[in-house]
Scaffold this active site. Structure first.
Site, PDB file in Angstrom:
ATOM      1  N   SER A   1       2.041   2.603   6.705  1.00  0.00           N
ATOM      2  CA  SER A   1       0.956   2.216   5.279  1.00  0.00           C
ATOM      3  C   SER A   1      -0.491   0.723   5.674  1.00  0.00           C
ATOM      4  O   SER A   1      -1.457   1.439   5.056  1.00  0.00           O
ATOM      5  CB  SER A   1       1.027   0.503   4.492  1.00  0.00           C
ATOM      6  OG  SER A   1       2.264   0.904   3.901  1.00  0.00           O
TER       7      SER A   1
ATOM      8  N   ARG B   1       2.726  -5.907   7.905  1.00  0.00           N
ATOM      9  CA  ARG B   1       3.682  -5.481   9.018  1.00  0.00           C
ATOM     10  C   ARG B   1       1.768  -4.348   9.030  1.00  0.00           C
ATOM     11  O   ARG B   1       1.401  -4.014   8.436  1.00  0.00           O
ATOM     12  CB  ARG B   1       4.445  -4.580   9.369  1.00  0.00           C
ATOM     13  CG  ARG B   1       5.449  -5.178   9.665  1.00  0.00           C
ATOM     14  CD  ARG B   1       6.637  -4.315   9.664  1.00  0.00           C
ATOM     15  NE  ARG B   1       6.745  -3.553   8.012  1.00  0.00           N
ATOM     16  CZ  ARG B   1       7.570  -4.071   7.224  1.00  0.00           C
ATOM     17  NH1 ARG B   1       7.992  -5.165   6.546  1.00  0.00           N
ATOM     18  NH2 ARG B   1       7.639  -3.524   5.945  1.00  0.00           N
TER      19      ARG B   1
ATOM     20  N   ASP C   1      13.077  -0.561 -19.297  1.00  0.00           N
ATOM     21  CA  ASP C   1      12.460   0.304 -18.231  1.00  0.00           C
ATOM     22  C   ASP C   1      13.891   0.382 -17.184  1.00  0.00           C
ATOM     23  O   ASP C   1      13.963   1.814 -16.881  1.00  0.00           O
ATOM     24  CB  ASP C   1      11.244  -1.000 -17.556  1.00  0.00           C
ATOM     25  CG  ASP C   1      11.547   0.104 -15.721  1.00  0.00           C
ATOM     26  OD1 ASP C   1      10.758   0.550 -16.124  1.00  0.00           O
ATOM     27  OD2 ASP C   1      11.320  -0.003 -15.291  1.00  0.00           O
TER      28      ASP C   1
ATOM     29  N   TYR D   1       0.940  -1.149  -0.074  1.00  0.00           N
ATOM     30  CA  TYR D   1      -0.252   0.112   0.065  1.00  0.00           C
ATOM     31  C   TYR D   1       0.359   1.103   0.003  1.00  0.00           C
ATOM     32  O   TYR D   1       0.445   2.299   0.459  1.00  0.00           O
ATOM     33  CB  TYR D   1      -1.122   0.192   1.813  1.00  0.00           C
ATOM     34  CG  TYR D   1      -2.593   0.287   0.410  1.00  0.00           C
ATOM     35  CD1 TYR D   1      -3.345   0.123   0.080  1.00  0.00           C
ATOM     36  CD2 TYR D   1      -2.301   1.740   1.669  1.00  0.00           C
ATOM     37  CE1 TYR D   1      -4.409   0.779   0.104  1.00  0.00           C
ATOM     38  CE2 TYR D   1      -3.447   2.915   1.183  1.00  0.00           C
ATOM     39  CZ  TYR D   1      -4.141   2.529   0.410  1.00  0.00           C
ATOM     40  OH  TYR D   1      -5.905   3.095   0.326  1.00  0.00           O
TER      41      TYR D   1
ATOM     42  N   GLU E   1      16.116  25.193 -14.187  1.00  0.00           N
ATOM     43  CA  GLU E   1      15.293  25.125 -15.583  1.00  0.00           C
ATOM     44  C   GLU E   1      15.082  23.995 -16.642  1.00  0.00           C
ATOM     45  O   GLU E   1      14.030  23.670 -17.455  1.00  0.00           O
ATOM     46  CB  GLU E   1      16.047  25.948 -17.058  1.00  0.00           C
ATOM     47  CG  GLU E   1      16.125  27.042 -16.542  1.00  0.00           C
ATOM     48  CD  GLU E   1      16.592  28.176 -17.327  1.00  0.00           C
ATOM     49  OE1 GLU E   1      16.318  28.043 -18.264  1.00  0.00           O
ATOM     50  OE2 GLU E   1      17.728  29.121 -16.846  1.00  0.00           O
TER      51      GLU E   1
ATOM     52  N   SER F   1      14.850  30.221 -27.403  1.00  0.00           N
ATOM     53  CA  SER F   1      14.718  31.618 -28.393  1.00  0.00           C
ATOM     54  C   SER F   1      16.311  30.518 -29.716  1.00  0.00           C
ATOM     55  O   SER F   1      16.366  29.036 -29.891  1.00  0.00           O
ATOM     56  CB  SER F   1      16.352  32.371 -27.798  1.00  0.00           C
ATOM     57  OG  SER F   1      17.764  31.869 -27.772  1.00  0.00           O
TER      58      SER F   1
ATOM     59  N   ASP G   1      10.673  -4.477  -5.839  1.00  0.00           N
ATOM     60  CA  ASP G   1      11.183  -5.618  -6.244  1.00  0.00           C
ATOM     61  C   ASP G   1      11.799  -6.776  -5.975  1.00  0.00           C
ATOM     62  O   ASP G   1      11.823  -7.605  -5.786  1.00  0.00           O
ATOM     63  CB  ASP G   1      12.187  -5.145  -7.750  1.00  0.00           C
ATOM     64  CG  ASP G   1      11.688  -4.240  -8.979  1.00  0.00           C
ATOM     65  OD1 ASP G   1      10.103  -4.764  -9.446  1.00  0.00           O
ATOM     66  OD2 ASP G   1      11.975  -3.391  -8.975  1.00  0.00           O
TER      67      ASP G   1
ATOM     68  N   HIS H   1       5.739  -4.793 -12.847  1.00  0.00           N
ATOM     69  CA  HIS H   1       7.121  -4.559 -13.564  1.00  0.00           C
ATOM     70  C   HIS H   1       7.649  -5.894 -13.499  1.00  0.00           C
ATOM     71  O   HIS H   1       7.070  -6.891 -12.589  1.00  0.00           O
ATOM     72  CB  HIS H   1       8.156  -3.659 -12.632  1.00  0.00           C
ATOM     73  CG  HIS H   1       9.379  -3.859 -12.259  1.00  0.00           C
ATOM     74  ND1 HIS H   1      10.058  -3.153 -14.559  1.00  0.00           N
ATOM     75  CD2 HIS H   1      10.681  -3.492 -12.524  1.00  0.00           C
ATOM     76  CE1 HIS H   1      10.934  -3.102 -14.334  1.00  0.00           C
ATOM     77  NE2 HIS H   1      11.905  -3.436 -13.573  1.00  0.00           N
TER      78      HIS H   1
END
EC number: 1.1.1.86
Length: 332
Positions: A53, A49, A191, A25, A231, A252, A83, A108
């Protein structure tokens, strides 16, 4: 051309009567659990646990249970835990308790592709991988949109794994945008490559190198920070909205010329060769082996790296400029 699925290609019917266990979670787990529930699906949250969460899940209206208890009830088990934790949780909590034929779902492909988890042959194994952080997955869903995702099927004994993958994608809002079909191999390797060479490693080191070059030449760190780091967000935002062409049109002519000529001088064929080396390390499994060894040693490289960056001149400069940067942000 990639196959792209949208809302009209997906239905919740294949999973509407299934009990879905969301394991974890955190960033993605909370978003998935809430979105799937709001889509009318039967979601149970499984956690290791009774910590923060657990408390958050209760606040969100769930009645979380321990992992093994969630798995015992589930027809579909979704791994949304880190993972490197997944294989241990699978071995100790999932495999001994899962129903015969229960689906295993991943966001994943790492653990399946590198064979850290060996699923039973009777289980459908598929993936739904949103291309954005969990907070964005939730935010876009609540506003009527969705984060694009990838879907893949590794095992399909039922013959309906893709339909169920698309149903999960629809449940979290991904088909509102678009879902691309891929493979566990392709998703995992691309990935990892993106994280290492651009999104995390490459862009960070590019900015840090540019910053250090200006400082070493005698320019003020504050000015160097704005020009080489701060930036970057503004430029990337334009690329996100309008692509490279839109970004070039927005800057520019001096920036166009300098960017188009010097960019290729800095990011040259030697850099591309190193990128190919990084890709081969991922494809061969060598990176996975190194990462597993690193994790088992307590991740000292990560700890040392974070400490070095936290104490770097770049971060010291950022902290000095924080008030200016925050003051300039538009009020929501």
């Amino acid at each position: 051309m990639a196959k792209i699925y949208t809302d009209q290609d997906a239905s919740l019917d294949p999973i509407k009567d299934k009990k879905i266990a969301v394991l974890g979670y955190g960033n993605q787990g909370r978003a998935w659990a809430l979105n799937l529930r709001d889509s009318g699906l039967n979601v149970i949250v499984g956690l290791e646990r009774e910590g923060n969460s657990w408390k958050q899940a209760v606040q969100d209206g769930f009645q979380p249970v321990h992992t093994e208890d969630a798995v015992k009830q589930a027809d579909i088990i979704i791994f949304l835990i880190p993972d490197m934790v997944q294989r241990y949780v699978y071995r100790e909590k999932v495999q001994p308790n899962m129903k015969e034929g229960a689906d295993l779902v991943f966001a994943h492909g790492f653990n399946i592709h590198y064979k850290l988890i060996d699923p039973p042959s009777t289980s459908d194994v598929y993936m739904v991988a949103p291309k954005g952080p969990g907070a964005t997955v939730r935010d876009f869903y609540t506003k009527g949109g969705g984060v694009p995702a990838l879907v893949a099927v590794q095992q399909n004994p039922s013959g309906k794994a893709l339909e169920k993958a698309l149903a999960i994608a629809k449940g979290i809002g991904a088909t509102r945008a678009g879902v691309i079909e891929t493979t566990f191999k392709e998703e995992t390797e691309t990935d990892l490559f993106g994280e290492q060479t651009t999104l995390v490693g490459g862009v960070m080191e590019l900015m840090r190198s540019a910053f250090r070059t200006l400082v070493e030449l005698g320019y003020q760190p504050e000015v160097a920070y704005f020009e080489t780091i701060n930036e970057m967000k503004m430029i990337v935002d334009i690329i996100y909205e309008k692509g490279f062409t839109g970004m070039l049109k927005a800057v520019s002519d001096t920036a166009k010329y300098g960017g188009l000529t010097v960019g290729k001088f800095v990011i040259n064929e030697e850099v591309r060769k190193r990128m190919l080396e990084a890709a081969e390390k991922i494809r061969s499994g060598k990176f996975a082996e190194e990462w597993i060894e690193e994790y088992n040693r307590g991740s000292p490289t990560i700890k040392e790296g974070l400490e070095e960056i936290e104490n770097s001149l770049e971060e010291q400069t950022r902290r000095r400029l924080k008030e200016i940067i925050e003051r300039g942000k538009p009020k929501s």
